[in-house]
Design a protein around this motif. Structure first.
Motif, PDB file in Angstrom:
ATOM      1  N   LYS A  31     -81.166  19.770   2.387  1.00 23.16           N
ATOM      2  CA  LYS A  31     -80.982  18.509   1.633  1.00 23.16           C
ATOM      3  C   LYS A  31     -80.984  17.473   2.859  1.00 23.16           C
ATOM      4  O   LYS A  31     -81.819  16.296   2.485  1.00 23.16           O
ATOM      5  CB  LYS A  31     -79.354  18.167   1.130  1.00 23.16           C
ATOM      6  CG  LYS A  31     -79.409  19.066  -0.230  1.00 23.16           C
ATOM      7  CD  LYS A  31     -78.092  18.764  -0.947  1.00 23.16           C
ATOM      8  CE  LYS A  31     -77.927  19.291  -2.058  1.00 23.16           C
ATOM      9  NZ  LYS A  31     -76.519  18.860  -2.938  1.00 23.16           N
ATOM     10  N   THR A  32     -80.543  17.564   4.008  1.00 23.78           N
ATOM     11  CA  THR A  32     -80.825  16.497   5.044  1.00 23.78           C
ATOM     12  C   THR A  32     -82.189  16.255   5.409  1.00 23.78           C
ATOM     13  O   THR A  32     -82.543  15.371   5.610  1.00 23.78           O
ATOM     14  CB  THR A  32     -79.974  17.027   6.354  1.00 23.78           C
ATOM     15  OG1 THR A  32     -78.471  16.733   5.919  1.00 23.78           O
ATOM     16  CG2 THR A  32     -80.259  15.814   7.101  1.00 23.78           C
ATOM     17  N   GLN A  33     -82.791  17.509   5.599  1.00 26.64           N
ATOM     18  CA  GLN A  33     -84.233  17.617   5.821  1.00 26.64           C
ATOM     19  C   GLN A  33     -85.199  16.824   4.435  1.00 26.64           C
ATOM     20  O   GLN A  33     -86.198  16.391   4.909  1.00 26.64           O
ATOM     21  CB  GLN A  33     -84.783  18.852   6.194  1.00 26.64           C
ATOM     22  CG  GLN A  33     -84.118  19.613   7.193  1.00 26.64           C
ATOM     23  CD  GLN A  33     -84.716  21.155   7.736  1.00 26.64           C
ATOM     24  OE1 GLN A  33     -85.381  21.733   6.480  1.00 26.64           O
ATOM     25  NE2 GLN A  33     -84.597  21.695   8.848  1.00 26.64           N
ATOM     26  N   VAL A  34     -84.789  17.117   3.399  1.00 24.86           N
ATOM     27  CA  VAL A  34     -85.643  16.619   2.392  1.00 24.86           C
ATOM     28  C   VAL A  34     -85.430  15.174   2.468  1.00 24.86           C
ATOM     29  O   VAL A  34     -86.343  14.407   2.295  1.00 24.86           O
ATOM     30  CB  VAL A  34     -85.047  17.243   0.955  1.00 24.86           C
ATOM     31  CG1 VAL A  34     -85.525  16.661  -0.169  1.00 24.86           C
ATOM     32  CG2 VAL A  34     -85.390  18.764   0.982  1.00 24.86           C
ATOM     33  N   ASP A  35     -84.456  14.745   2.583  1.00 29.65           N
ATOM     34  CA  ASP A  35     -84.055  13.175   2.728  1.00 29.65           C
ATOM     35  C   ASP A  35     -84.917  12.620   3.725  1.00 29.65           C
ATOM     36  O   ASP A  35     -85.406  11.478   3.413  1.00 29.65           O
ATOM     37  CB  ASP A  35     -82.677  12.903   2.965  1.00 29.65           C
ATOM     38  CG  ASP A  35     -81.770  13.302   1.607  1.00 29.65           C
ATOM     39  OD1 ASP A  35     -82.359  13.410   0.633  1.00 29.65           O
ATOM     40  OD2 ASP A  35     -80.411  13.399   1.645  1.00 29.65           O
ATOM     41  N   GLU A  36     -84.951  13.163   5.055  1.00 31.38           N
ATOM     42  CA  GLU A  36     -85.687  12.747   5.997  1.00 31.38           C
ATOM     43  C   GLU A  36     -87.215  12.637   5.452  1.00 31.38           C
ATOM     44  O   GLU A  36     -87.982  11.664   5.780  1.00 31.38           O
ATOM     45  CB  GLU A  36     -85.530  13.450   7.409  1.00 31.38           C
ATOM     46  CG  GLU A  36     -84.281  13.445   7.960  1.00 31.38           C
ATOM     47  CD  GLU A  36     -83.992  14.356   9.164  1.00 31.38           C
ATOM     48  OE1 GLU A  36     -84.853  14.968   9.726  1.00 31.38           O
ATOM     49  OE2 GLU A  36     -82.830  14.216   9.746  1.00 31.38           O
ATOM     50  N   LEU A  37     -87.687  13.762   5.257  1.00 32.53           N
ATOM     51  CA  LEU A  37     -89.139  13.868   4.629  1.00 32.53           C
ATOM     52  C   LEU A  37     -89.458  12.826   3.678  1.00 32.53           C
ATOM     53  O   LEU A  37     -90.474  12.402   3.624  1.00 32.53           O
ATOM     54  CB  LEU A  37     -89.446  15.182   4.243  1.00 32.53           C
ATOM     55  CG  LEU A  37     -89.548  16.349   5.255  1.00 32.53           C
ATOM     56  CD1 LEU A  37     -89.656  17.744   4.581  1.00 32.53           C
ATOM     57  CD2 LEU A  37     -90.616  16.119   6.418  1.00 32.53           C
ATOM     58  N   GLN A  92     -89.817   9.448   5.394  1.00 36.53           N
ATOM     59  CA  GLN A  92     -91.139   9.564   5.741  1.00 36.53           C
ATOM     60  C   GLN A  92     -92.116   9.322   4.937  1.00 36.53           C
ATOM     61  O   GLN A  92     -93.252   8.511   5.308  1.00 36.53           O
ATOM     62  CB  GLN A  92     -91.458  10.664   6.685  1.00 36.53           C
ATOM     63  CG  GLN A  92     -90.452  10.847   7.983  1.00 36.53           C
ATOM     64  CD  GLN A  92     -90.838  12.221   8.787  1.00 36.53           C
ATOM     65  OE1 GLN A  92     -91.829  13.073   8.134  1.00 36.53           O
ATOM     66  NE2 GLN A  92     -90.114  12.415   9.685  1.00 36.53           N
ATOM     67  N   TYR A  93     -92.238  10.030   3.845  1.00 36.16           N
ATOM     68  CA  TYR A  93     -93.294   9.698   2.924  1.00 36.16           C
ATOM     69  C   TYR A  93     -93.366   8.437   2.338  1.00 36.16           C
ATOM     70  O   TYR A  93     -94.279   7.698   2.247  1.00 36.16           O
ATOM     71  CB  TYR A  93     -92.998  10.797   1.750  1.00 36.16           C
ATOM     72  CG  TYR A  93     -93.753  10.437   0.423  1.00 36.16           C
ATOM     73  CD1 TYR A  93     -95.167  10.689   0.387  1.00 36.16           C
ATOM     74  CD2 TYR A  93     -93.464   9.644  -0.705  1.00 36.16           C
ATOM     75  CE1 TYR A  93     -95.953  10.610  -0.908  1.00 36.16           C
ATOM     76  CE2 TYR A  93     -93.944   9.456  -1.599  1.00 36.16           C
ATOM     77  CZ  TYR A  93     -95.236   9.665  -1.764  1.00 36.16           C
ATOM     78  OH  TYR A  93     -95.927   9.518  -2.938  1.00 36.16           O
ATOM     79  N   THR A  94     -92.046   7.641   2.180  1.00 36.67           N
ATOM     80  CA  THR A  94     -92.034   6.492   1.637  1.00 36.67           C
ATOM     81  C   THR A  94     -92.580   5.426   2.711  1.00 36.67           C
ATOM     82  O   THR A  94     -93.364   4.509   2.234  1.00 36.67           O
ATOM     83  CB  THR A  94     -90.422   5.817   1.497  1.00 36.67           C
ATOM     84  OG1 THR A  94     -90.046   6.988   0.470  1.00 36.67           O
ATOM     85  CG2 THR A  94     -90.299   4.578   0.595  1.00 36.67           C
ATOM     86  N   VAL A  95     -92.421   5.483   3.827  1.00 36.26           N
ATOM     87  CA  VAL A  95     -92.771   4.657   4.818  1.00 36.26           C
ATOM     88  C   VAL A  95     -94.417   4.801   5.031  1.00 36.26           C
ATOM     89  O   VAL A  95     -95.113   3.749   5.058  1.00 36.26           O
ATOM     90  CB  VAL A  95     -92.419   4.811   6.121  1.00 36.26           C
ATOM     91  CG1 VAL A  95     -92.882   4.241   7.279  1.00 36.26           C
ATOM     92  CG2 VAL A  95     -91.016   4.636   6.255  1.00 36.26           C
ATOM     93  N   LEU A  96     -94.750   5.914   5.058  1.00 31.61           N
ATOM     94  CA  LEU A  96     -96.268   6.316   5.149  1.00 31.61           C
ATOM     95  C   LEU A  96     -96.952   6.013   3.853  1.00 31.61           C
ATOM     96  O   LEU A  96     -98.161   5.156   4.000  1.00 31.61           O
ATOM     97  CB  LEU A  96     -96.551   7.910   5.509  1.00 31.61           C
ATOM     98  CG  LEU A  96     -96.157   8.259   7.012  1.00 31.61           C
ATOM     99  CD1 LEU A  96     -96.325   9.975   7.088  1.00 31.61           C
ATOM    100  CD2 LEU A  96     -96.963   7.789   7.740  1.00 31.61           C
TER     101      LEU A  96
END
Length: 132
Positions: free
Chosen positions: A80-86, A89-93
Motif C-alpha cells: 500500500k505504501t509503494q502504491v501511494d508513492e507511485l 509520482q504519476y500525479t506529479v509527472l
C-alpha cells in the motif's frame, strides 16, 4: 386363565472394559521413562499422551498460521505504501506533462532557438473550386 406379568431381565454384572494399551504411550514410556518422571502411581499423563500430543500439534499449526497472517499483513502494508508513492509520482509527472504542452511553455522553450509567436492573426486562404 393366567395373569400377564412382566418378566424381570436377568442381571448380568458389568465387566470393566479393559483399556487397550496405546502403542505410542507404551513406546514413549519405555523410551523416555515417563513413569519415572510422573511416578508409578500417577499414570494420567501417560494415559493421555495421545491427546496431549494432538493438542500440541494443533497449537503449533495455530502459531504457524498466525505468523503467516502477520507476515501477509506486513506485506500488504508495504505494498500500500509503494502504491501511494507511485500514485503521487504519476500525479506529479502527469501535471508536468500537461503543463509542458501549453502554448506559453512551448514559446519559452523555443525562444532560445530564435523562434517566436506570430504577432499577426492568421488569415483564411480561400481556394475557388475552378482554380483547383
Amino acid at each position: 386363565m393366567a395373569k400377564n406379568t412382566f418378566r424381570e431381565p436377568e442381571r448380568i454384572p458389568k465387566q470393566k472394559k479393559q483399556r487397550r494399551r496405546l502403542k505410542l504411550a507404551s513406546w514413549l514410556n519405555d523410551f523416555i521413562g515417563l513413569d519415572r518422571l510422573f511416578g508409578e502411581d500417577n499414570a494420567w499423563p501417560i494415559r493421555h499422551i495421545d491427546r496431549i500430543l494432538w493438542i500440541t500439534f494443533l497449537l503449533i499449526v495455530y502459531i504457524g498460521l498466525n505468523h503467516n497472517a502477520e507476515r501477509l499483513v506486513r506485506r500488504i502494508q508495504r505494498t500500500k505504501t509503494q502504491v501511494d508513492e507511485l500514485r503521487s509520482q504519476y500525479t506529479v509527472l502527469n501535471a508536468d506533462f500537461m503543463k509542458s504542452g501549453k502554448q506559453s511553455e512551448i514559446t519559452k522553450r523555443v525562444a532560445g532557438l530564435g523562434l517566436s509567436d506570430s504577432q499577426t492573426p492568421p488569415h483564411k486562404i480561400v481556394v475557388k473550386s475552378d482554380e483547383h
